[in-house]
Design a protein around this motif. Structure first.
Motif, mmCIF file in Angstrom:
data_model
loop_
_atom_site.group_PDB
_atom_site.id
_atom_site.type_symbol
_atom_site.label_atom_id
_atom_site.label_comp_id
_atom_site.label_asym_id
_atom_site.label_seq_id
_atom_site.Cartn_x
_atom_site.Cartn_y
_atom_site.Cartn_z
ATOM 1 N N ASN A 118 0.804 -1.221 0.000
ATOM 2 C CA ASN A 118 0.000 0.000 0.000
ATOM 3 C C ASN A 118 0.836 1.269 0.000
ATOM 4 O O ASN A 118 0.360 2.326 -0.423
ATOM 5 C CB ASN A 118 -0.916 0.027 1.223
ATOM 6 N N CYS A 119 2.062 1.167 0.505
ATOM 7 C CA CYS A 119 2.897 2.368 0.618
ATOM 8 C C CYS A 119 4.364 2.005 0.445
ATOM 9 O O CYS A 119 4.822 0.974 0.953
ATOM 10 C CB CYS A 119 2.678 3.029 1.990
ATOM 11 N N LYS A 132 7.798 8.738 -8.299
ATOM 12 C CA LYS A 132 6.774 9.105 -9.275
ATOM 13 C C LYS A 132 6.413 7.908 -10.162
ATOM 14 O O LYS A 132 5.240 7.678 -10.478
ATOM 15 C CB LYS A 132 7.279 10.266 -10.137
ATOM 16 N N VAL A 133 7.405 7.127 -10.553
ATOM 17 C CA VAL A 133 7.162 5.989 -11.435
ATOM 18 C C VAL A 133 6.529 4.832 -10.671
ATOM 19 O O VAL A 133 5.606 4.175 -11.165
ATOM 20 C CB VAL A 133 8.477 5.544 -12.111
ATOM 21 N N ILE A 134 7.002 4.575 -9.449
ATOM 22 C CA ILE A 134 6.428 3.498 -8.643
ATOM 23 C C ILE A 134 4.953 3.761 -8.361
ATOM 24 O O ILE A 134 4.138 2.849 -8.282
ATOM 25 C CB ILE A 134 7.211 3.345 -7.323
ATOM 26 N N ALA A 135 4.584 5.040 -8.226
ATOM 27 C CA ALA A 135 3.201 5.418 -7.907
ATOM 28 C C ALA A 135 2.217 5.100 -9.024
ATOM 29 O O ALA A 135 1.015 5.267 -8.850
ATOM 30 C CB ALA A 135 3.136 6.901 -7.558
ATOM 31 N N GLN A 136 2.697 4.648 -10.157
ATOM 32 C CA GLN A 136 1.792 4.151 -11.199
ATOM 33 C C GLN A 136 1.067 2.890 -10.729
ATOM 34 O O GLN A 136 0.009 2.546 -11.256
ATOM 35 C CB GLN A 136 2.576 3.839 -12.472
ATOM 36 N N HIS A 137 1.651 2.218 -9.712
ATOM 37 C CA HIS A 137 1.111 0.918 -9.301
ATOM 38 C C HIS A 137 0.779 0.823 -7.814
ATOM 39 O O HIS A 137 0.040 -0.076 -7.416
ATOM 40 C CB HIS A 137 2.117 -0.185 -9.645
ATOM 41 N N ILE A 138 1.325 1.725 -6.989
ATOM 42 C CA ILE A 138 1.160 1.640 -5.545
ATOM 43 C C ILE A 138 0.381 2.852 -5.042
ATOM 44 O O ILE A 138 0.659 3.981 -5.465
ATOM 45 C CB ILE A 138 2.545 1.575 -4.850
ATOM 46 N N PRO A 139 -0.594 2.674 -4.148
ATOM 47 C CA PRO A 139 -1.448 3.785 -3.718
ATOM 48 C C PRO A 139 -0.709 4.995 -3.155
ATOM 49 O O PRO A 139 -1.053 6.136 -3.469
ATOM 50 C CB PRO A 139 -2.336 3.140 -2.650
ATOM 51 N N TYR A 140 0.308 4.774 -2.324
ATOM 52 C CA TYR A 140 1.031 5.888 -1.707
ATOM 53 C C TYR A 140 2.537 5.649 -1.838
ATOM 54 O O TYR A 140 3.043 4.601 -1.424
ATOM 55 C CB TYR A 140 0.677 6.034 -0.224
ATOM 56 N N VAL A 141 3.238 6.628 -2.396
ATOM 57 C CA VAL A 141 4.696 6.532 -2.532
ATOM 58 C C VAL A 141 5.299 7.877 -2.117
ATOM 59 O O VAL A 141 4.858 8.937 -2.576
ATOM 60 C CB VAL A 141 5.132 6.187 -3.968
ATOM 61 N N ILE A 142 6.313 7.822 -1.267
ATOM 62 C CA ILE A 142 6.970 9.028 -0.776
ATOM 63 C C ILE A 142 8.428 9.004 -1.206
ATOM 64 O O ILE A 142 9.125 8.004 -1.001
ATOM 65 C CB ILE A 142 6.881 9.123 0.756
ATOM 66 N N GLY A 143 8.882 10.090 -1.823
ATOM 67 C CA GLY A 143 10.271 10.246 -2.220
ATOM 68 C C GLY A 143 10.795 11.596 -1.782
ATOM 69 O O GLY A 143 10.038 12.444 -1.280
ATOM 70 N N MET A 144 12.089 11.825 -1.978
ATOM 71 C CA MET A 144 12.724 13.088 -1.601
ATOM 72 C C MET A 144 13.146 13.823 -2.873
ATOM 73 O O MET A 144 13.871 13.276 -3.696
ATOM 74 C CB MET A 144 13.942 12.835 -0.703
#
Length: 287
Positions: A118-119, A132-144
């Motif tokens: 999920n995250c 940004k790219v991982i968020a194509q498939h996962i509901p919540y993604v946090i990067g710096m």
């Protein structure tokens, strides 16, 4: 609470180039201690993997079945001479060389585990593009979005998991993590960036005007002029159906860890809306 309802957090630490593990060890220890003190401590399972190589990531995902994946990375000046700092988290391969996993490769990997994760938290410098790219498939993604100091990265992680341990949502946890950086007197509270699948991949919430809503409003596919278009629309509906099922699974997990009656009521309303949408899609696909 049953074990199946627990949220598993997978902490993956990478320290390529022989960099110091001290900050990573502190980050893992403080997160673990914070979860043990949390009100809902029995609802979380904290798994750790150290000095991970690319293959280790795959194995850890298979072994742990996590809902939250936390990448912790530290880069020293030696590492930065081999990999451009804008490129994101780096790892060490089997030969001891610095290895950057391309963002698309990470995205394809998480696509395979999108039914359970999920995250994803990429708690290292310059990880926005990977997020940004991982968020194509996962509901919540946090990067710096840029470089972040060890202290700010640690403060963000502690604020994030303190919120989750109190039964708050992923979005609230993200904002509390940013606030924790600011409360510590640091100016990096805008460095963490949250990407949601609904934004990055045009997957709508119940009140958005998505493809699904447009089909439901029309009540028919009479505007589709060819078999090819009909097949494309059917594929879109099937994809929407699977996405809503994943969202329902996540919302029900959140409902299980909530104690606030108002929050549980709001989640119950959203769950009901999604269930109605699933029923409509099933009728359309069967028609």
């Amino acid at each position: 609470m049953a074990e199946s309802s627990a949220l598993t957090i997978l902490f993956l630490a990478a320290n390529p180039g022989g960099s110091s593990q001290s900050r990573l060890e502190q980050e893992a220890r403080d997160i673990s201690d914070g979860l043990l003190r949390a009100r809902h401590r029995d609802r979380f399972k904290f798994e750790q993997r150290w000095a991970v190589r690319p293959r280790d990531i795959q194995l850890a995902l298979l072994e742990c079945n996590p809902q939250i994946v936390h990448f912790a990375g530290h880069r020293n000046t030696t590492t930065e001479t081999e990999i451009e700092p804008e490129e994101g988290l780096v790892f060490e391969d089997d030969t001891g060389h610095i290895h950057l996993i391309p963002a698309n490769a990470l995205a394809d990997l998480f696509k395979l585990f999108s039914d359970q994760v999920n995250c994803v938290l990429l708690n290292g410098c310059y990880t926005e593009e990977q997020a940004k790219v991982i968020a194509q498939h996962i509901p919540y993604v946090i990067g710096m979005k840029q470089s972040i100091t060890d202290k700010a990265a640690l403060d963000f992680a502690l604020g994030f998991y303190d919120a989750l341990g109190s039964g708050r949502s992923m979005e609230f946890a993200y904002h509390l993590g940013c606030s924790a950086i600011q409360m510590a007197g640091l100016s990096e509270h805008l460095t963490p960036i949250l990407y949601k699948k609904t934004e990055s991949n045009s997957i709508s919430a119940p009140d958005d005007s998505s493809l699904l809503n447009a089909v439901l409003e029309n009540g028919t596919t009479r505007n589709i002029s060819s078999k090819r278009h009909i097949q494309e629309k059917r594929e879109d509906l099937e994809e929407e159906y699977q996405n809503i099922r994943k969202k329902l699974k996540f919302l029900k997990q959140e409902w299980n860890i909530k104690t606030d009656s108002e929050a549980k009521y709001e989640l119950a309303q959203r769950i009901e809306q999604y269930e109605v949408q699933l029923q409509h899609i099933e009728e359309l696909l069967d028609g």
